[in-house]
Design a protein around this motif. Sequence first.
Motif, mmCIF file in Angstrom:
data_model
loop_
_atom_site.group_PDB
_atom_site.id
_atom_site.type_symbol
_atom_site.label_atom_id
_atom_site.label_comp_id
_atom_site.label_asym_id
_atom_site.label_seq_id
_atom_site.Cartn_x
_atom_site.Cartn_y
_atom_site.Cartn_z
ATOM 1 N N ILE A 1 -71.890 -2.559 -85.623
ATOM 2 C CA ILE A 1 -71.863 -2.342 -86.887
ATOM 3 C C ILE A 1 -71.767 -0.551 -87.580
ATOM 4 N N ASP A 2 -71.038 -0.796 -88.569
ATOM 5 C CA ASP A 2 -70.488 0.465 -88.937
ATOM 6 C C ASP A 2 -71.582 1.110 -89.928
ATOM 7 N N GLN A 3 -71.207 2.345 -90.730
ATOM 8 C CA GLN A 3 -72.254 2.932 -91.497
ATOM 9 C C GLN A 3 -72.639 2.210 -92.631
ATOM 10 N N GLU A 4 -71.445 1.417 -92.983
ATOM 11 C CA GLU A 4 -71.766 0.539 -94.244
ATOM 12 C C GLU A 4 -72.249 -0.921 -94.119
ATOM 13 N N ASN A 5 -72.862 -1.116 -92.609
ATOM 14 C CA ASN A 5 -73.367 -2.351 -92.351
ATOM 15 C C ASN A 5 -72.286 -3.626 -92.311
ATOM 16 N N ASN A 6 -70.783 -2.979 -92.519
ATOM 17 C CA ASN A 6 -69.783 -4.000 -91.792
ATOM 18 C C ASN A 6 -69.938 -4.213 -90.507
ATOM 19 N N VAL A 7 -69.533 -5.367 -90.156
ATOM 20 C CA VAL A 7 -69.966 -6.145 -88.713
ATOM 21 C C VAL A 7 -68.335 -6.073 -88.048
ATOM 22 N N TRP A 8 -68.236 -5.323 -87.032
ATOM 23 C CA TRP A 8 -67.029 -5.431 -86.479
ATOM 24 C C TRP A 8 -67.187 -6.483 -84.932
ATOM 25 N N LEU A 9 -66.149 -7.332 -84.872
ATOM 26 C CA LEU A 9 -66.191 -8.229 -83.553
ATOM 27 C C LEU A 9 -64.904 -8.088 -83.009
ATOM 28 N N ALA A 10 -65.589 -8.010 -81.558
ATOM 29 C CA ALA A 10 -64.235 -8.434 -80.671
ATOM 30 C C ALA A 10 -64.273 -9.620 -80.310
ATOM 31 N N ASP A 11 -63.420 -10.571 -81.134
ATOM 32 C CA ASP A 11 -63.048 -11.841 -80.951
ATOM 33 C C ASP A 11 -62.423 -12.173 -79.660
ATOM 34 N N THR A 12 -62.910 -12.120 -78.580
ATOM 35 C CA THR A 12 -62.202 -12.176 -77.540
ATOM 36 C C THR A 12 -61.104 -13.156 -77.158
ATOM 37 N N GLU A 13 -61.649 -14.549 -77.548
ATOM 38 C CA GLU A 13 -60.417 -15.599 -77.060
ATOM 39 C C GLU A 13 -59.366 -15.615 -78.080
ATOM 40 N N SER A 14 -59.494 -15.272 -79.127
ATOM 41 C CA SER A 14 -58.450 -14.941 -80.387
ATOM 42 C C SER A 14 -57.658 -13.727 -80.008
ATOM 43 N N HIS A 15 -58.067 -12.865 -79.282
ATOM 44 C CA HIS A 15 -57.271 -11.704 -78.890
ATOM 45 C C HIS A 15 -57.363 -10.841 -80.084
ATOM 46 N N SER A 16 -58.344 -10.721 -81.079
ATOM 47 C CA SER A 16 -58.420 -10.206 -82.199
ATOM 48 C C SER A 16 -59.646 -9.172 -82.511
ATOM 49 N N LEU B 1 -53.141 -7.873 -78.607
ATOM 50 C CA LEU B 1 -54.419 -7.574 -77.885
ATOM 51 C C LEU B 1 -54.658 -8.663 -76.762
ATOM 52 N N ALA B 2 -55.279 -8.199 -75.764
ATOM 53 C CA ALA B 2 -55.528 -9.148 -74.620
ATOM 54 C C ALA B 2 -56.919 -9.132 -74.151
ATOM 55 N N ARG B 3 -57.558 -10.281 -74.649
ATOM 56 C CA ARG B 3 -59.025 -10.478 -74.025
ATOM 57 C C ARG B 3 -59.682 -9.144 -74.327
ATOM 58 N N LEU B 4 -59.888 -8.485 -75.278
ATOM 59 C CA LEU B 4 -60.641 -7.330 -75.461
ATOM 60 C C LEU B 4 -62.232 -7.686 -75.605
ATOM 61 N N HIS B 5 -62.790 -6.652 -75.016
ATOM 62 C CA HIS B 5 -64.380 -6.942 -74.695
ATOM 63 C C HIS B 5 -65.049 -5.786 -75.555
ATOM 64 N N GLY B 6 -64.997 -4.595 -75.156
ATOM 65 C CA GLY B 6 -65.661 -3.459 -75.889
ATOM 66 C C GLY B 6 -65.148 -3.059 -77.222
ATOM 67 N N ILE B 7 -66.166 -2.609 -77.965
ATOM 68 C CA ILE B 7 -65.858 -2.422 -79.239
ATOM 69 C C ILE B 7 -66.805 -1.176 -79.779
ATOM 70 N N PHE B 8 -66.717 -0.125 -80.309
ATOM 71 C CA PHE B 8 -67.512 0.872 -80.853
ATOM 72 C C PHE B 8 -67.018 1.619 -82.152
ATOM 73 N N VAL B 9 -67.933 1.702 -83.017
ATOM 74 C CA VAL B 9 -67.542 2.460 -84.195
ATOM 75 C C VAL B 9 -68.030 3.813 -84.391
ATOM 76 N N GLU B 10 -67.117 4.649 -84.559
ATOM 77 C CA GLU B 10 -67.568 6.180 -84.539
ATOM 78 C C GLU B 10 -67.916 6.272 -86.188
ATOM 79 N N ARG B 11 -68.739 7.591 -86.162
ATOM 80 C CA ARG B 11 -69.233 7.787 -87.632
ATOM 81 C C ARG B 11 -68.274 8.037 -88.453
#
Length: 364
Positions: free
Chosen positions: A286-301, A334-344
């Motif tokens: 979740i970023d500072q504006e409450n947008n939700v970021w997803l590592a949608d693994t099996e769609s590689h996106s 991308l290839a089956r991404l897993h980790g995702i982290f939002v910086e400030r």
Amino acid sequence: MNRFVLGTLIALVSFPISISVSEADWTIQTIAGNGKQGFAGDGGSALDAQLDNPFGVVRGPDGCIWFCEYAGQRIRRIRQDGKIETMAGNGMKGFEGNGGPALKASFNLPHEIRFDKAGHLYVVDMMNHAVRKIDAQTGVISNFAGTGRMGYSGDGGLATEAQFNKPHSIQFGPDGQLYVCDIGNHVIRRIELTTNQITTFAGTGKPGTTVDGAPITGTPLNGPRSIDFDRQGNLWLATREGNQVFKMDLIVGRIYHIAGTGKSGFQGNGGLAKEALLKGPKGIAIDQENNVWLADTESHSVRMINSKTGKIELVAGTGTPGDGPDGDPLKCNLARLHGIFVERDGSVVIGDSEAHKLRVLRKK
């Protein structure tokens, strides 16, 4: 001096304030990994190093980017000078080393890492069915939760005596306690840091439909995979088998459906998130504006749920696995991404797992 100890001595990095996701286009850049699976490059440029399935990623209290290697059985970091080094793990599968230096310990498919307020590092050691802790001052690793045996037991007692079933994601809540996605048991569990007492926070122990607006307590979950907290203290959850995103309001004690119909797929970009199809999401931030970021693994996106519009947007990936070029994120496989982290500052760091790279999305 132990390298883990040295990491705690580097000054904190200050970050600029986040801007709206609609204000700029994005670019993607590789920050670690040469695309070859393996283990090499410590002490040199992170771009020249070999990585082995990077999963969970986070900015450490030392200002460095830390990540775990699922198949490499290691925890590594990218220093502020761009060099890479191993901070924990001997590269062997096992459950050895507790009570000794983290560099000599063995892991069994580490999934995610988080730091507490004191700078101690916590590692989800998935196939050891455990959460382990690395002391920031001594670099010594210990077992924080789990017995090493698969099961579902221990609520009300010490977390070190409890059983998990393939724990995946962890995050610290606004209460300072550690929340654990116990995915094989279809529950989220909470561990009190001061007492080490463990309880089940959400889920019933069996998979089921999560009804919108239902109480958190007593409502089933279907594969709780990844969690994060927003600035208001709400817990956000991505369910792997459920292919959905939920928000848990800890104040009112209810859970709300945010995205995904429950069916697996890669549809709905540009439309309402609730009507979209997700495909095995395995990372949420979740970023500072409450947008939700997803590592949608099996769609590689990488997909993002806009908090203002309720719509879901494709930000990176083509839907086809691969090792795409830096530059335009919508042309970068991308290839089956897993980790995702939002910086400030709004940048998004990605563990592009099967491309064996770390990448970052930045606004132009």
